[in-house]
Design a protein around this motif. Structure first.
Motif, PDB file in Angstrom:
ATOM      1  N   PRO A  29       0.804  -1.230   0.000  1.00 34.58           N
ATOM      2  CA  PRO A  29       0.000   0.000   0.000  1.00 34.58           C
ATOM      3  C   PRO A  29       0.831   1.272   0.000  1.00 34.58           C
ATOM      4  CG  PRO A  29      -0.262  -1.232   2.045  1.00 34.58           C
ATOM      5  CD  PRO A  29       0.452  -2.118   1.111  1.00 34.58           C
ATOM      6  N   LEU A  30       2.009   1.252   0.643  1.00 33.50           N
ATOM      7  CA  LEU A  30       2.844   2.459   0.647  1.00 33.50           C
ATOM      8  C   LEU A  30       3.350   2.781  -0.753  1.00 33.50           C
ATOM      9  CD1 LEU A  30       4.861   1.769   3.866  1.00 33.50           C
ATOM     10  CD2 LEU A  30       3.464   3.748   3.444  1.00 33.50           C
ATOM     11  N   VAL A  31       3.789   1.754  -1.481  1.00 36.66           N
ATOM     12  CA  VAL A  31       4.308   2.001  -2.830  1.00 36.66           C
ATOM     13  C   VAL A  31       3.175   2.443  -3.744  1.00 36.66           C
ATOM     14  CG1 VAL A  31       5.523   0.963  -4.761  1.00 36.66           C
ATOM     15  CG2 VAL A  31       6.157   0.378  -2.458  1.00 36.66           C
ATOM     16  N   MET A  32       1.949   1.916  -3.502  1.00 33.44           N
ATOM     17  CA  MET A  32       0.818   2.364  -4.313  1.00 33.44           C
ATOM     18  C   MET A  32       0.542   3.846  -4.082  1.00 33.44           C
ATOM     19  SD  MET A  32      -1.635  -0.913  -3.914  1.00 33.44           S
ATOM     20  CE  MET A  32      -2.944  -0.313  -4.939  1.00 33.44           C
ATOM     21  N   PHE A  33       0.707   4.295  -2.811  1.00 36.57           N
ATOM     22  CA  PHE A  33       0.550   5.726  -2.539  1.00 36.57           C
ATOM     23  C   PHE A  33       1.579   6.546  -3.289  1.00 36.57           C
ATOM     24  CE2 PHE A  33      -2.630   5.670   0.683  1.00 36.57           C
ATOM     25  CZ  PHE A  33      -3.075   6.957   0.653  1.00 36.57           C
ATOM     26  N   MET A  34       2.827   6.029  -3.336  1.00 31.66           N
ATOM     27  CA  MET A  34       3.863   6.761  -4.076  1.00 31.66           C
ATOM     28  C   MET A  34       3.491   6.859  -5.545  1.00 31.66           C
ATOM     29  SD  MET A  34       7.307   5.210  -2.443  1.00 31.66           S
ATOM     30  CE  MET A  34       7.375   4.829  -0.720  1.00 31.66           C
ATOM     31  N   CYS A  35       2.868   5.816  -6.090  1.00 26.92           N
ATOM     32  CA  CYS A  35       2.472   5.875  -7.508  1.00 26.92           C
ATOM     33  C   CYS A  35       1.381   6.916  -7.717  1.00 26.92           C
ATOM     34  CB  CYS A  35       2.004   4.507  -7.968  1.00 26.92           C
ATOM     35  SG  CYS A  35       3.325   3.310  -8.019  1.00 26.92           S
ATOM     36  N   ILE A  36       0.476   7.060  -6.721  1.00 25.42           N
ATOM     37  CA  ILE A  36      -0.532   8.118  -6.834  1.00 25.42           C
ATOM     38  C   ILE A  36       0.146   9.481  -6.855  1.00 25.42           C
ATOM     39  CG2 ILE A  36      -2.479   9.182  -5.666  1.00 25.42           C
ATOM     40  CD1 ILE A  36      -3.300   6.474  -4.702  1.00 25.42           C
ATOM     41  N   GLU A  37       1.215   9.633  -6.032  1.00 25.17           N
ATOM     42  CA  GLU A  37       1.957  10.900  -6.050  1.00 25.17           C
ATOM     43  C   GLU A  37       2.569  11.157  -7.425  1.00 25.17           C
ATOM     44  OE1 GLU A  37       1.893  13.040  -3.574  1.00 25.17           O
ATOM     45  OE2 GLU A  37       0.533  11.575  -2.703  1.00 25.17           O
ATOM     46  N   LEU A  38       3.074  10.085  -8.065  1.00 25.27           N
ATOM     47  CA  LEU A  38       3.629  10.260  -9.418  1.00 25.27           C
ATOM     48  C   LEU A  38       2.571  10.794 -10.365  1.00 25.27           C
ATOM     49  CD1 LEU A  38       5.757   7.071 -10.142  1.00 25.27           C
ATOM     50  CD2 LEU A  38       6.538   9.309  -9.487  1.00 25.27           C
ATOM     51  N   MET A  39       1.354  10.229 -10.282  1.00 25.75           N
ATOM     52  CA  MET A  39       0.304  10.661 -11.200  1.00 25.75           C
ATOM     53  C   MET A  39      -0.095  12.107 -10.919  1.00 25.75           C
ATOM     54  SD  MET A  39      -1.748   7.104 -10.975  1.00 25.75           S
ATOM     55  CE  MET A  39      -3.113   7.379 -12.069  1.00 25.75           C
ATOM     56  N   LEU A  40      -0.165  12.473  -9.627  1.00 28.75           N
ATOM     57  CA  LEU A  40      -0.492  13.861  -9.289  1.00 28.75           C
ATOM     58  C   LEU A  40       0.572  14.821  -9.824  1.00 28.75           C
ATOM     59  CD1 LEU A  40      -1.738  13.477  -5.640  1.00 28.75           C
ATOM     60  CD2 LEU A  40      -3.063  14.286  -7.540  1.00 28.75           C
ATOM     61  N   MET A  67      -1.414  20.525  -4.651  1.00 25.43           N
ATOM     62  CA  MET A  67      -0.387  20.144  -3.674  1.00 25.43           C
ATOM     63  C   MET A  67      -0.962  20.078  -2.265  1.00 25.43           C
ATOM     64  SD  MET A  67       2.965  22.203  -4.829  1.00 25.43           S
ATOM     65  CE  MET A  67       3.951  21.685  -6.204  1.00 25.43           C
ATOM     66  N   VAL A  68      -1.812  21.057  -1.912  1.00 25.29           N
ATOM     67  CA  VAL A  68      -2.391  21.057  -0.568  1.00 25.29           C
ATOM     68  C   VAL A  68      -3.261  19.826  -0.369  1.00 25.29           C
ATOM     69  CG1 VAL A  68      -3.944  22.263   0.967  1.00 25.29           C
ATOM     70  CG2 VAL A  68      -2.328  23.543  -0.382  1.00 25.29           C
ATOM     71  N   VAL A  69      -4.115  19.533  -1.359  1.00 26.47           N
ATOM     72  CA  VAL A  69      -4.999  18.383  -1.225  1.00 26.47           C
ATOM     73  C   VAL A  69      -4.194  17.092  -1.195  1.00 26.47           C
ATOM     74  CG1 VAL A  69      -6.870  17.141  -2.329  1.00 26.47           C
ATOM     75  CG2 VAL A  69      -6.929  19.598  -2.233  1.00 26.47           C
ATOM     76  N   ALA A  70      -3.106  17.026  -1.994  1.00 32.65           N
ATOM     77  CA  ALA A  70      -2.264  15.832  -1.989  1.00 32.65           C
ATOM     78  C   ALA A  70      -1.634  15.628  -0.621  1.00 32.65           C
ATOM     79  CB  ALA A  70      -1.191  15.949  -3.064  1.00 32.65           C
ATOM     80  N   ALA A  71      -1.180  16.713   0.012  1.00 29.83           N
ATOM     81  CA  ALA A  71      -0.572  16.578   1.341  1.00 29.83           C
ATOM     82  C   ALA A  71      -1.599  16.046   2.334  1.00 29.83           C
ATOM     83  CB  ALA A  71      -0.024  17.923   1.803  1.00 29.83           C
ATOM     84  N   ALA A  72      -2.827  16.597   2.316  1.00 26.86           N
ATOM     85  CA  ALA A  72      -3.858  16.136   3.238  1.00 26.86           C
ATOM     86  C   ALA A  72      -4.208  14.678   2.963  1.00 26.86           C
ATOM     87  CB  ALA A  72      -5.096  17.014   3.106  1.00 26.86           C
ATOM     88  N   GLU A  73      -4.266  14.329   1.673  1.00 23.19           N
ATOM     89  CA  GLU A  73      -4.611  12.962   1.296  1.00 23.19           C
ATOM     90  C   GLU A  73      -3.548  11.977   1.770  1.00 23.19           C
ATOM     91  OE1 GLU A  73      -3.107  12.260  -2.272  1.00 23.19           O
ATOM     92  OE2 GLU A  73      -3.370  10.128  -1.920  1.00 23.19           O
ATOM     93  N   VAL A  74      -2.279  12.358   1.633  1.00 20.48           N
ATOM     94  CA  VAL A  74      -1.211  11.466   2.074  1.00 20.48           C
ATOM     95  C   VAL A  74      -1.279  11.259   3.573  1.00 20.48           C
ATOM     96  CG1 VAL A  74       1.269  11.356   2.411  1.00 20.48           C
ATOM     97  CG2 VAL A  74       0.360  11.828   0.185  1.00 20.48           C
ATOM     98  N   VAL A  75      -1.557  12.356   4.316  1.00 18.73           N
ATOM     99  CA  VAL A  75      -1.601  12.228   5.775  1.00 18.73           C
ATOM    100  C   VAL A  75      -2.715  11.272   6.198  1.00 18.73           C
ATOM    101  CG1 VAL A  75      -2.131  13.486   7.870  1.00 18.73           C
ATOM    102  CG2 VAL A  75      -0.544  14.440   6.247  1.00 18.73           C
ATOM    103  N   VAL A  76      -3.910  11.461   5.623  1.00 21.39           N
ATOM    104  CA  VAL A  76      -5.025  10.587   6.003  1.00 21.39           C
ATOM    105  C   VAL A  76      -4.774   9.152   5.553  1.00 21.39           C
ATOM    106  CG1 VAL A  76      -7.472  10.175   5.663  1.00 21.39           C
ATOM    107  CG2 VAL A  76      -6.662  12.476   6.009  1.00 21.39           C
ATOM    108  N   GLY A  77      -4.262   8.991   4.317  1.00 23.14           N
ATOM    109  CA  GLY A  77      -4.010   7.643   3.807  1.00 23.14           C
ATOM    110  C   GLY A  77      -2.982   6.906   4.639  1.00 23.14           C
ATOM    111  N   LEU A  78      -1.901   7.602   5.000  1.00 25.90           N
ATOM    112  CA  LEU A  78      -0.884   6.933   5.813  1.00 25.90           C
ATOM    113  C   LEU A  78      -1.421   6.615   7.202  1.00 25.90           C
ATOM    114  CD1 LEU A  78       2.396   8.757   4.817  1.00 25.90           C
ATOM    115  CD2 LEU A  78       1.629   6.510   4.172  1.00 25.90           C
ATOM    116  N   GLY A  79      -2.316   7.468   7.721  1.00 20.67           N
ATOM    117  CA  GLY A  79      -2.942   7.141   9.008  1.00 20.67           C
ATOM    118  C   GLY A  79      -3.738   5.855   8.923  1.00 20.67           C
ATOM    119  N   ILE A  80      -4.501   5.709   7.835  1.00 19.35           N
ATOM    120  CA  ILE A  80      -5.277   4.480   7.651  1.00 19.35           C
ATOM    121  C   ILE A  80      -4.346   3.288   7.521  1.00 19.35           C
ATOM    122  CG2 ILE A  80      -6.838   3.302   6.070  1.00 19.35           C
ATOM    123  CD1 ILE A  80      -8.063   5.988   5.431  1.00 19.35           C
ATOM    124  N   ILE A  81      -3.263   3.445   6.731  1.00 21.62           N
ATOM    125  CA  ILE A  81      -2.333   2.330   6.525  1.00 21.62           C
ATOM    126  C   ILE A  81      -1.688   1.928   7.842  1.00 21.62           C
ATOM    127  CG2 ILE A  81      -0.153   1.705   5.442  1.00 21.62           C
ATOM    128  CD1 ILE A  81      -0.984   3.302   3.037  1.00 21.62           C
TER     129      ILE A  81
END
Lengths: 101, 174
Positions: A29-40, A67-81
């Motif tokens: 799941p962490l690497v999948m998040f990084m791929c979402i960052e690539l697409m953003l 960028m702001v929404v991506a930062a918030a999304e990463v924080v929430v996603g990593l919390g879930i992970i």
């Protein structure tokens, strides 16, 4: 020979494709998040290229908000992970079918 | 000179992106992500989006990747993932086909429509520098969205704290 908008858009398309392939191939799941960052980032790149091509600063403002929404999304996603992996160490995304009816 | 910068930054972006999806170890994938983000920042500088380049380095390469690394270290999931195990046989070739198809479609559309784009121009009119014109746009036309952004960040922070906090009651239950 100077780079034109088309070059940047082609690069953004390639980067988006690489991110999409990674998202579909990887199971961590962490690497999948990084791929979402690539697409953003690919989308951000094309936003800035369009902002430059059309002389419109609104494109750069859009990148700022992305960028702001991506930062918030990463924080929430990593919390879930974190909360999932704390309960089941070493889980990959195929194991996470607990909500399946 | 501009061509050289473009080629070098593009090489950084593509190499980092391939590193993200190809490295088995998540720590190495995060370092590939750093390479990609720096390459994108170089492209931003080349397109005279100086503020966004600075934000890209500070927020993405600084904060977000460090957050990724913190989570990797915290959970101890830095074991190498075995990429040879493949539960669905068709998934990997299918994913590559879909990715190439998406990229190819976008590239075809861009190349067909390149006559409407023309060449790169200056974003900032009348000698106004980038940060000033961006700030003027952000605080006049988009000020409501900017204020909503602060609400979003507060909700994200509070939500994450609630998600990852271990309550005393559940510890007793465990």
């Amino acid at each position: 020979m100077t780079p034109t908008t088309t070059w940047y858009l082609v690069l953004a398309a390639v980067l988006f494709g690489i991110g999409a392939v990674g998202l579909m191939v990887r199971r961590n799941p962490l690497v999948m998040f990084m791929c979402i960052e690539l697409m953003l980032n690919a989308v951000n790149l094309s936003f800035v290229a369009f902002a430059r091509a059309f002389s419109d600063i609104n494109g750069q403002t859009a990148v700022f908000f992305v960028m702001v929404v991506a930062a918030a999304e990463v924080v929430v996603g990593l919390g879930i992970i974190v909360s999932i992996l704390r309960r089941r160490p070493g889980a990959n995304v195929d194991d996470l079918a607990e909500l399946r009816g | 000179m501009e061509l050289l910068v473009f080629v070098l930054a593009t090489a950084m972006v593509i190499a980092g992106a391939i590193g993200v999806i190809a490295y088995r170890n998540p720590v190495h994938a995060a370092l590939g992500l750093v390479l990609t983000l720096f390459g994108v920042a170089v492209h931003f500088v080349a397109m005279e989006a100086h503020f966004l380049a600075a934000v890209q380095v500070i927020v993405y390469a600084g904060a977000i990747v460090v957050l990724f690394l913190f989570v990797i270290m915290l959970l101890g999931v830095d074991r190498a993932e075995d990429l040879d195990v493949e539960p669905f046989k068709v998934q990997r070739p299918l994913a590559v086909i879909i990715g190439v198809a998406v990229s190819g479609l976008v590239i075809a559309a861009v190349v067909r429509g390149r006559s409407t784009l023309g060449s790169l121009q200056e974003v900032t009119a009348e000698g106004d520098d980038n940060i000033r014109s961006l700030a003027r746009n952000l605080y006049s036309d988009h000020v409501l969205a900017f204020e909503l952004t602060s609400v979003l960040l507060i909700v994200a922070v509070v939500g994450t704290v609630v998600l990852t906090r271990r309550s005393r009651r559940s510890e007793v239950a465990e």
